[in-house]
Write a protein that holds these residues in place. Structure first.
Motif, PDB file in Angstrom:
ATOM      1  N   LYS A   1     -22.352  21.733  -6.751  1.00 32.78           N
ATOM      2  CA  LYS A   1     -21.622  22.550  -7.722  1.00 32.78           C
ATOM      3  C   LYS A   1     -22.583  23.116  -8.762  1.00 32.78           C
ATOM      4  N   ASN A   2     -23.525  22.288  -9.189  1.00 34.25           N
ATOM      5  CA  ASN A   2     -24.504  22.727 -10.179  1.00 34.25           C
ATOM      6  C   ASN A   2     -25.402  23.825  -9.596  1.00 34.25           C
ATOM      7  N   ALA A   3     -25.794  23.664  -8.334  1.00 35.73           N
ATOM      8  CA  ALA A   3     -26.634  24.664  -7.689  1.00 35.73           C
ATOM      9  C   ALA A   3     -25.910  26.007  -7.602  1.00 35.73           C
ATOM     10  N   ARG A   4     -24.633  25.972  -7.266  1.00 40.20           N
ATOM     11  CA  ARG A   4     -23.838  27.203  -7.176  1.00 40.20           C
ATOM     12  C   ARG A   4     -23.712  27.860  -8.548  1.00 40.20           C
ATOM     13  N   ALA A   5     -23.530  27.030  -9.569  1.00 37.62           N
ATOM     14  CA  ALA A   5     -23.413  27.554 -10.930  1.00 37.62           C
ATOM     15  C   ALA A   5     -24.719  28.215 -11.369  1.00 37.62           C
ATOM     16  N   GLN A   6     -25.844  27.648 -10.939  1.00 38.52           N
ATOM     17  CA  GLN A   6     -27.137  28.226 -11.289  1.00 38.52           C
ATOM     18  C   GLN A   6     -27.350  29.576 -10.627  1.00 38.52           C
ATOM     19  N   VAL A   7     -26.922  29.697  -9.369  1.00 36.53           N
ATOM     20  CA  VAL A   7     -27.038  30.984  -8.670  1.00 36.53           C
ATOM     21  C   VAL A   7     -26.237  32.048  -9.423  1.00 36.53           C
ATOM     22  N   LYS A   8     -25.029  31.705  -9.811  1.00 38.27           N
ATOM     23  CA  LYS A   8     -24.202  32.648 -10.575  1.00 38.27           C
ATOM     24  C   LYS A   8     -24.871  32.981 -11.906  1.00 38.27           C
ATOM     25  N   PHE A   9     -25.435  31.975 -12.550  1.00 41.62           N
ATOM     26  CA  PHE A   9     -26.103  32.180 -13.842  1.00 41.62           C
ATOM     27  C   PHE A   9     -27.238  33.189 -13.711  1.00 41.62           C
ATOM     28  N   TYR A  10     -28.044  33.031 -12.675  1.00 40.82           N
ATOM     29  CA  TYR A  10     -29.179  33.945 -12.504  1.00 40.82           C
ATOM     30  C   TYR A  10     -28.719  35.369 -12.223  1.00 40.82           C
ATOM     31  N   PHE A  11     -27.655  35.520 -11.446  1.00 37.12           N
ATOM     32  CA  PHE A  11     -27.161  36.869 -11.177  1.00 37.12           C
ATOM     33  C   PHE A  11     -26.491  37.479 -12.404  1.00 37.12           C
ATOM     34  N   GLY A  12     -26.202  36.633 -13.387  1.00 39.20           N
ATOM     35  CA  GLY A  12     -25.682  37.152 -14.647  1.00 39.20           C
ATOM     36  C   GLY A  12     -26.760  37.868 -15.443  1.00 39.20           C
ATOM     37  N   GLN A  13     -28.029  37.647 -15.076  1.00 41.80           N
ATOM     38  CA  GLN A  13     -29.153  38.342 -15.705  1.00 41.80           C
ATOM     39  C   GLN A  13     -29.379  39.649 -14.934  1.00 41.80           C
ATOM     40  N   THR A  14     -28.487  40.592 -15.166  1.00 36.29           N
ATOM     41  CA  THR A  14     -28.385  41.801 -14.347  1.00 36.29           C
ATOM     42  C   THR A  14     -29.695  42.558 -14.190  1.00 36.29           C
ATOM     43  N   GLU A  15     -30.359  42.865 -15.293  1.00 38.38           N
ATOM     44  CA  GLU A  15     -31.593  43.654 -15.218  1.00 38.38           C
ATOM     45  C   GLU A  15     -32.670  42.923 -14.428  1.00 38.38           C
ATOM     46  N   ARG A  16     -32.772  41.636 -14.657  1.00 41.45           N
ATOM     47  CA  ARG A  16     -33.774  40.854 -13.936  1.00 41.45           C
ATOM     48  C   ARG A  16     -33.531  40.893 -12.439  1.00 41.45           C
ATOM     49  N   MET A  17     -32.270  40.748 -12.033  1.00 36.17           N
ATOM     50  CA  MET A  17     -31.948  40.639 -10.625  1.00 36.17           C
ATOM     51  C   MET A  17     -31.876  41.986  -9.914  1.00 36.17           C
ATOM     52  N   ARG A  18     -32.127  43.064 -10.635  1.00 31.94           N
ATOM     53  CA  ARG A  18     -32.256  44.365  -9.962  1.00 31.94           C
ATOM     54  C   ARG A  18     -33.584  44.426  -9.209  1.00 31.94           C
ATOM     55  N   ASP A  19     -34.518  43.623  -9.634  1.00 29.90           N
ATOM     56  CA  ASP A  19     -35.850  43.622  -9.036  1.00 29.90           C
ATOM     57  C   ASP A  19     -35.827  42.962  -7.664  1.00 29.90           C
ATOM     58  N   THR A  20     -36.345  43.660  -6.674  1.00 31.40           N
ATOM     59  CA  THR A  20     -36.334  43.140  -5.301  1.00 31.40           C
ATOM     60  C   THR A  20     -37.045  41.798  -5.197  1.00 31.40           C
ATOM     61  N   ASN A  21     -38.184  41.685  -5.872  1.00 30.68           N
ATOM     62  CA  ASN A  21     -38.957  40.444  -5.795  1.00 30.68           C
ATOM     63  C   ASN A  21     -38.171  39.251  -6.313  1.00 30.68           C
ATOM     64  N   GLN A  22     -37.374  39.468  -7.365  1.00 36.21           N
ATOM     65  CA  GLN A  22     -36.575  38.374  -7.920  1.00 36.21           C
ATOM     66  C   GLN A  22     -35.510  37.916  -6.914  1.00 36.21           C
ATOM     67  N   LYS A  23     -34.906  38.857  -6.227  1.00 32.97           N
ATOM     68  CA  LYS A  23     -33.916  38.520  -5.198  1.00 32.97           C
ATOM     69  C   LYS A  23     -34.573  37.731  -4.070  1.00 32.97           C
ATOM     70  N   VAL A  24     -35.746  38.184  -3.671  1.00 27.94           N
ATOM     71  CA  VAL A  24     -36.477  37.521  -2.586  1.00 27.94           C
ATOM     72  C   VAL A  24     -36.824  36.091  -2.969  1.00 27.94           C
ATOM     73  N   VAL A  25     -37.349  35.902  -4.176  1.00 25.03           N
ATOM     74  CA  VAL A  25     -37.751  34.564  -4.614  1.00 25.03           C
ATOM     75  C   VAL A  25     -36.540  33.634  -4.689  1.00 25.03           C
ATOM     76  N   LEU A  26     -35.418  34.134  -5.198  1.00 28.06           N
ATOM     77  CA  LEU A  26     -34.224  33.299  -5.289  1.00 28.06           C
ATOM     78  C   LEU A  26     -33.729  32.896  -3.906  1.00 28.06           C
ATOM     79  N   LEU A  27     -33.690  33.848  -2.984  1.00 31.02           N
ATOM     80  CA  LEU A  27     -33.216  33.519  -1.632  1.00 31.02           C
ATOM     81  C   LEU A  27     -34.172  32.543  -0.945  1.00 31.02           C
TER      82      LEU A  27
END
Length: 210
Positions: A116-142
């Motif tokens: 549950k905590n891991a899922r909440a963290q994924v949502k938290f990171y995607f809440g950082q909209t500008e950061r997650m527009r970056d392809t590299n950030q998406k790649v690193v998270l996945l």
């Protein structure tokens, strides 16, 4: 915080693990060194000129005309104080701490809590909209998600990732992702065995609940 370790395949044939510092994405935050966490590995191929630091030092010793015990002591002393040596030690400690934190039997309630905590963290990171527009950030998270220990529902996290990756949480609208991003992320998911999970997430009408 979880940490990232880099595995570099050097031209000299040595394969080294070195510390890269804190992970950009920690799915178990907050946690102590002894609490359950993981280390992610970034795989890197060295360039044609890229010898490991110890081999470079050996080469220097040879050029200096050092031989036998004198050469051995020069290489030992020089390498011992090198950045690479210290970075390798930090990497060993990080891996050891992570492995130790994953030992033992975890109750179903604890496993559910960690997921549950891991899922909440994924949502938290995607809440950082500008950061997650970056392809590299998406790649690193996945890549972080697919390297999690098996006790973590990686398939569910990849699916969750897919449902969020094209959604703007600030505007509450689906913006989609580029073809290039889709191809890169799908390749990562496929290699890890989670291509269908990512596809299911991408096809969702809205982000999944955490």
């Amino acid at each position: 915080m979880c940490r990232i370790v880099r595995q570099t395949n050097h031209k000299c044939g040595h394969q080294l693990l070195t510390d890269m510092g804190k992970s950009k994405f920690c799915l178990f935050y907050p946690h102590t060194t002894s609490e359950f966490h993981a280390v992610c590995i970034a795989y890197v191929n060295g360039t044609d000129e890229n010898l490991c630091q110890e081999c470079r030092i050996r080469k220097e010793a040879f050029k200096k005309g050092l031989r036998g015990p004198e050469k051995y002591e020069y290489v030992r002393a020089t390498y011992e104080n090198s950045y690479e040596s210290k970075s390798r030690q930090r990497a060993r400690e990080a891996i050891s701490n992570a492995n130790e934190s994953q030992q033992g039997v975890f109750s179903p309630a604890k496993i559910a809590e960690m997921n549950k905590n891991a899922r909440a963290q994924v949502k938290f990171y995607f809440g950082q909209t500008e950061r997650m527009r970056d392809t590299n950030q998406k790649v690193v998270l996945l890549k972080t998600i697919v390297q999690m220990p098996e006790i973590i529902d990686r398939s569910g996290l990849v699916e969750l990732f897919g449902s969020y990756v094209g959604f703007n949480l600030e505007k509450d609208v689906w913006e989609g992702i580029t073809y290039t991003d889709s191809a890169i992320l799908t390749s990562i998911a496929r290699k890890a065995g989670f291509a269908y999970a990512l596809e299911d997430g991408l096809n969702a009408d809205r982000p999944f609940e955490v």
